[in-house]
Enzyme design. Structure first.
Site, mmCIF file in Angstrom:
data_model
loop_
_atom_site.group_PDB
_atom_site.id
_atom_site.type_symbol
_atom_site.label_atom_id
_atom_site.label_comp_id
_atom_site.label_asym_id
_atom_site.label_seq_id
_atom_site.Cartn_x
_atom_site.Cartn_y
_atom_site.Cartn_z
ATOM 1 N N SER A 64 0.800 -1.221 0.000
ATOM 2 C CA SER A 64 0.000 0.000 0.000
ATOM 3 C C SER A 64 0.837 1.276 0.000
ATOM 4 O O SER A 64 1.632 1.506 -0.904
ATOM 5 C CB SER A 64 -0.941 -0.063 1.204
ATOM 6 O OG SER A 64 -1.789 1.037 1.238
ATOM 7 N N ASP A 103 -3.605 6.329 -2.942
ATOM 8 C CA ASP A 103 -2.428 5.758 -2.284
ATOM 9 C C ASP A 103 -1.786 4.708 -3.202
ATOM 10 O O ASP A 103 -2.242 4.489 -4.327
ATOM 11 C CB ASP A 103 -2.753 5.210 -0.879
ATOM 12 C CG ASP A 103 -3.448 3.868 -0.922
ATOM 13 O OD1 ASP A 103 -4.094 3.565 -1.943
ATOM 14 O OD2 ASP A 103 -3.356 3.109 0.054
ATOM 15 N N ASP A 148 -6.439 1.983 -2.838
ATOM 16 C CA ASP A 148 -7.649 1.735 -2.049
ATOM 17 C C ASP A 148 -7.942 2.897 -1.097
ATOM 18 O O ASP A 148 -8.815 2.794 -0.245
ATOM 19 C CB ASP A 148 -7.603 0.382 -1.317
ATOM 20 C CG ASP A 148 -6.536 0.315 -0.256
ATOM 21 O OD1 ASP A 148 -5.702 1.248 -0.173
ATOM 22 O OD2 ASP A 148 -6.523 -0.679 0.504
ATOM 23 N N ALA A 204 -10.935 8.289 8.047
ATOM 24 C CA ALA A 204 -10.514 9.643 7.694
ATOM 25 C C ALA A 204 -9.397 9.600 6.646
ATOM 26 O O ALA A 204 -9.284 10.485 5.799
ATOM 27 C CB ALA A 204 -10.025 10.372 8.941
ATOM 28 N N ASN A 205 -8.603 8.518 6.658
ATOM 29 C CA ASN A 205 -7.488 8.404 5.719
ATOM 30 C C ASN A 205 -7.929 8.152 4.269
ATOM 31 O O ASN A 205 -7.094 8.065 3.378
ATOM 32 C CB ASN A 205 -6.521 7.309 6.176
ATOM 33 C CG ASN A 205 -7.171 5.929 6.231
ATOM 34 O OD1 ASN A 205 -8.110 5.644 5.508
ATOM 35 N ND2 ASN A 205 -6.671 5.070 7.109
ATOM 36 N N ARG A 245 -3.884 4.324 20.816
ATOM 37 C CA ARG A 245 -4.160 2.944 20.413
ATOM 38 C C ARG A 245 -2.880 2.328 19.849
ATOM 39 O O ARG A 245 -2.030 3.043 19.289
ATOM 40 C CB ARG A 245 -5.269 2.875 19.357
ATOM 41 C CG ARG A 245 -4.994 3.723 18.120
ATOM 42 C CD ARG A 245 -6.030 3.499 17.033
ATOM 43 N NE ARG A 245 -5.796 2.261 16.311
ATOM 44 C CZ ARG A 245 -4.957 2.138 15.278
ATOM 45 N NH1 ARG A 245 -4.246 3.170 14.844
ATOM 46 N NH2 ARG A 245 -4.808 0.981 14.682
ATOM 47 N N PRO A 246 -2.759 1.010 20.016
ATOM 48 C CA PRO A 246 -1.598 0.369 19.401
ATOM 49 C C PRO A 246 -1.811 0.300 17.897
ATOM 50 O O PRO A 246 -2.912 -0.006 17.445
ATOM 51 C CB PRO A 246 -1.605 -1.034 20.007
ATOM 52 C CG PRO A 246 -3.015 -1.279 20.427
ATOM 53 C CD PRO A 246 -3.637 0.046 20.718
ATOM 54 N N SER A 247 -0.782 0.614 17.120
ATOM 55 C CA SER A 247 -0.897 0.497 15.666
ATOM 56 C C SER A 247 -1.099 -0.970 15.296
ATOM 57 O O SER A 247 -0.624 -1.868 15.989
ATOM 58 C CB SER A 247 0.388 1.015 15.035
ATOM 59 O OG SER A 247 0.574 0.447 13.764
ATOM 60 N N ARG A 251 -0.126 4.952 18.796
ATOM 61 C CA ARG A 251 -0.505 6.224 18.174
ATOM 62 C C ARG A 251 -1.306 7.076 19.140
ATOM 63 O O ARG A 251 -2.104 6.559 19.936
ATOM 64 C CB ARG A 251 -1.328 5.984 16.914
ATOM 65 C CG ARG A 251 -0.583 5.182 15.870
ATOM 66 C CD ARG A 251 -1.194 5.366 14.487
ATOM 67 N NE ARG A 251 -0.656 4.377 13.555
ATOM 68 C CZ ARG A 251 0.513 4.481 12.937
ATOM 69 N NH1 ARG A 251 1.286 5.521 13.166
ATOM 70 N NH2 ARG A 251 0.924 3.540 12.112
HETATM 71 C C1 16G Z 1 -4.177 -0.508 7.351
HETATM 72 C C2 16G Z 1 -5.661 -0.663 7.204
HETATM 73 C C3 16G Z 1 -6.350 0.668 7.357
HETATM 74 C C4 16G Z 1 -5.969 1.291 8.669
HETATM 75 C C5 16G Z 1 -4.480 1.334 8.848
HETATM 76 C C6 16G Z 1 -4.163 1.716 10.268
HETATM 77 C C7 16G Z 1 -6.808 -2.222 5.733
HETATM 78 C C8 16G Z 1 -6.974 -2.703 4.329
HETATM 79 N N1 16G Z 1 -5.981 -1.197 5.882
HETATM 80 O O1 16G Z 1 -3.655 0.284 6.336
HETATM 81 O O2 16G Z 1 -7.726 0.442 7.316
HETATM 82 O O3 16G Z 1 -6.465 2.595 8.762
HETATM 83 O O4 16G Z 1 -3.932 0.050 8.608
HETATM 84 O O5 16G Z 1 -2.809 1.617 10.507
HETATM 85 O O6 16G Z 1 -7.393 -2.740 6.671
HETATM 86 P P1 16G Z 1 -2.264 1.612 11.980
HETATM 87 O O7 16G Z 1 -2.954 0.494 12.712
HETATM 88 O O8 16G Z 1 -0.808 1.454 11.839
HETATM 89 O O9 16G Z 1 -2.628 2.936 12.566
HETATM 90 MG MG MG Z 2 -3.745 1.121 0.411
#
Ligand code: 16G
Ligand code: MG
EC number: 5.4.2.3
Length: 601
Positions: free
Chosen positions: A67, A282, A286, A387-388, A517-519, A526
């Site tokens: 991604s 991106d 997606d 939001a992303n 929250r944990p990433s 985060r």
């Molecule tokens: C991934 C997720 C996205 C989420 C992001 C959060 C899918 C297809 N993509 O890119 O939805 O916003 O992770 O990242 O599920 P984080 O957990 O590192 O904050």
């Molecule tokens: Mg993507």
């Protein structure tokens, strides 16, 4: 499992030894790591996908992408027969399989799993896995590894779809299992036909001229830009200037993630573009965000996933209202379709307020498409967005079949009426939007059609509500799983004490909101904060960030509290419990080991 199958598995697994000392975890978006570490993992996910296809008797998908990550990373994830994410119940098996130390432990795992899941290998119907990859150079050899994994299960075969966007692959899986043709051309045809339909039903005399047909798109130097270049020649209406369609480094200073997080123009954009409607995809297309460039700096006005969601929600609510007709005729013909909106804690508070004012039902879920998607599927029309910029609209089968019938009735009794047009528009939306997963290309076409319908410029759209200032930070940690949250990630339940401290701090700021929250994708915790002005949002985020570090350091020093988070009231047992988190949790900036961390503290 017969002997032949056993020996094929062991032999092929021995060609893909896992890298020593690396632990893989199937996170929110599958496995992701530096591409050089992934061959064995992708091979093993090939095995998993083949087993899933056999178990369900359906086609599944395997996508190789990381991604919006940097170009040297890669990743792999599985699309279930519905076109959605791999069922969560298989994730532990994915983890175990990826981490099996040698071919014999792998064989044992597969053997146990097929027994537990009642998967019959011998004499199973032919299994098929659609394989896709993004434009990363490492994708080619990883695709080969995936193929070998699939072929290691007897009766399973791989069908290579080549370089595709993630949503295209999900769409293909869904289409194939519905018995529909599933090539890239079929995908483009469906998007283009429904887009044109939607434009045809724009009311005459609408302030169409107010909306310029020029759109500039940042393709993140990834697969989405490449596909949009192909698609745009067939669009008719809309002049799309695609930039960053693969001539620069993927995701470097470009793409929806960069634009949304940094709020600055991507590479190849500048003040000459000020005021023009711009969008950014991106790396695997997606995610979608819109923006407009400010005339005097490299800053932008961001129109994020929350605003795309708001635009969709407003439009769909209006169409449902028109379709149901005037109050007095409602009773016999109308179907009270449930319309639900799904967001995460990252949704800007102003968007949630706006949607509430529209009278919509809003639900929060944890971050990650699988959670939002599952929730949205509970409605007749479920709209979800992060939001992303990742999101889509789901239509229930019951609602769609009612809508088809109603549309036919209206065609014969009042063709061309407002109600009839509303029915046609809703049907066109259900075909245009990718119901398997969020899709930047189909989302972009829907946004464009709705802006035309409304007669809105990007500025008018952006003014639907004003975002509350926010700030996101991350704290590097050893083991992010030490933080446990509840209530759609808005409350920390472990370690004890952190949530109270966050609440106390948040209460100091007007319109303050904050969570940690944990990433799901990297070893960080985060921090998100929102408040009535930017300085306040920054301060809240920073004090919570330092609070997290401070809370842990104060526990290490057992009582030597040093900062505003000093908690003389914390009972000894709780402090002791917190102590057990220390090794797993917080690292100070620029330190890489727990020991070093303790020394610095
Ligand atoms: C991934 C997720 C996205 C989420 C992001 C959060 C899918 C297809 N993509 O890119 O939805 O916003 O992770 O990242 O599920 P984080 O957990 O590192 O904050
Ligand atoms: Mg993507």
């Amino acid at each position: 499992m017969n002997e032949q199958q056993r020996s094929i598995l062991v032999q092929s697994a021995s060609r893909f030894p896992p890298p020593p000392g690396v632990k893989f975890s199937y996170g929110t978006a599958g496995f992701r790591a530096d591409a050089s570490l992934l061959e064995s993992t992708v091979f093993r996910v090939g095995i998993l996908a083949a087993l899933r296809s056999i178990q369900t008797g359906s086609v599944v998908g395997l996508m190789i992408t990381a991604s919006h990550n940097k170009v040297s990373d890669n990743g792999v994830k599985v699309a279930d027969p519905s076109g959605g994410m791999l069922t969560q119940s298989w994730e532990p098996f994915a983890d175990a399989l990826a981490n099996a130390a040698d071919p014999h432990s792998l064989l044992q795992l597969v053997d146990d799993f097929v027994k537990k899941e009642n998967i019959t290998l011998e004499g199973a119907p032919a299994a098929e896995v659609l394989l896709g990859r993004d434009t990363r150079p490492s994708g080619m050899s990883l695709l080969e590894a995936a193929k070998q994994g699939i072929n290691a299960i007897m009766g399973a075969s791989a069908r290579v779809m080549g370089v595709v966007t993630t949503p295209q692959l999900h769409w293909m899986v869904r289409a194939k299992n519905k018995g529909v043709e599933a090539s890239e051309n079929n995908y483009f045809d469906q998007l283009l036909t429904s887009f044109r339909y939607l434009l045809d039903y724009i009311p005459q005399g609408n302030s169409r001229n107010n909306v310029t047909d020029k759109l500039i798109v940042d393709g993140a130097d990834g697969v989405g830009g490449e596909k949009l270049e192909k698609l745009k020649t067939r669009l008719g209406y809309l002049t799309i200037d695609v930039r960053n369609y693969g001539d620069g480094v993927l995701n470097e200073g470009v793409g929806a993630d960069y634009v949304q997080k940094e709020k600055v123009v991507p590479r190849s954009f500048g003040t000459a573009d000020a005021g023009i409607r711009c969008a950014s995809l991106d790396g695997d297309a997606d995610r979608l965000v819109y923006f407009s460039v400010l005339s005097n700096s490299n800053k932008i006005n961001l129109v994020d996933g929350d605003k795309i969601l708001s635009l969709f929600a407003l439009f769909l609510k209006e169409q449902l209202g028109i379709l149901n007709g005037p109050e007095d005729t409602k009773a016999n013909k109308s179907y009270q379709a449930s319309l639900g909106v799904v967001q995460t804690a990252y949704a800007n508070g102003a968007s949630t307020d706006y949607l509430k004012q529209l009278g919509l039902e809003i639900v929060l879920t944890p971050t990650g498409v699988k959670y939002l998607h599952e929730k949205a599927a509970e409605y007749d029309i479920g709209i979800y967005f992060e939001a992303n910029g990742h999101g889509t609209i789901l239509f229930s089968d019951t609602f769609l079949s009612w809508l088809e019938t109603r549309n036919n009735e209206l065609a014969s009794t009042s063709e061309g009426s407002d109600q009839h047009k509303a029915a046609l528009r809703l049907l066109a939306v259900s075909k245009l939007i990718n119901q398997a997963v969020g899709d930047a290309l189909s989302g972009l076409l829907l946004v464009e059609a709705i802006l035309q319908y409304m007669g809105w410029s990007i500025h008018k759209w952006n003014e639907l509500y004003q975002d509350l200032p926010s700030r996101q930070l991350k704290v590097k940690v050893v083991d992010r799983t030490a933080i446990i949250t509840a209530n759609a990630e808005t409350t920390v339940v472990r370690p004890v004490g952190i949530q109270e401290a966050i609440d106390t701090e948040t209460a100091k700021y007007p319109q303050g909101r904050c969570f940690i929250r944990p990433s799901g994708t990297e070893d960080v915790v985060r921090v998100y904060a929102e408040a009535s002005n930017q300085e306040a949002a920054d301060n809240l985020a920073h004090s919570v960030e330092w609070g997290c570090r401070g809370l842990v350091s104060s526990v290490v020093m057992l009582g030597n509290f040093q900062n505003s988070w000093e908690r003389p009231d914390v009972p000894y047992e709780i402090a002791e419990e917190q102590k057990t988190f220390v090794d797993r949790l917080v690292l100070l900036p620029n330190v890489s080991s727990v020991e070093e961390n303790k020394m610095k503290i």
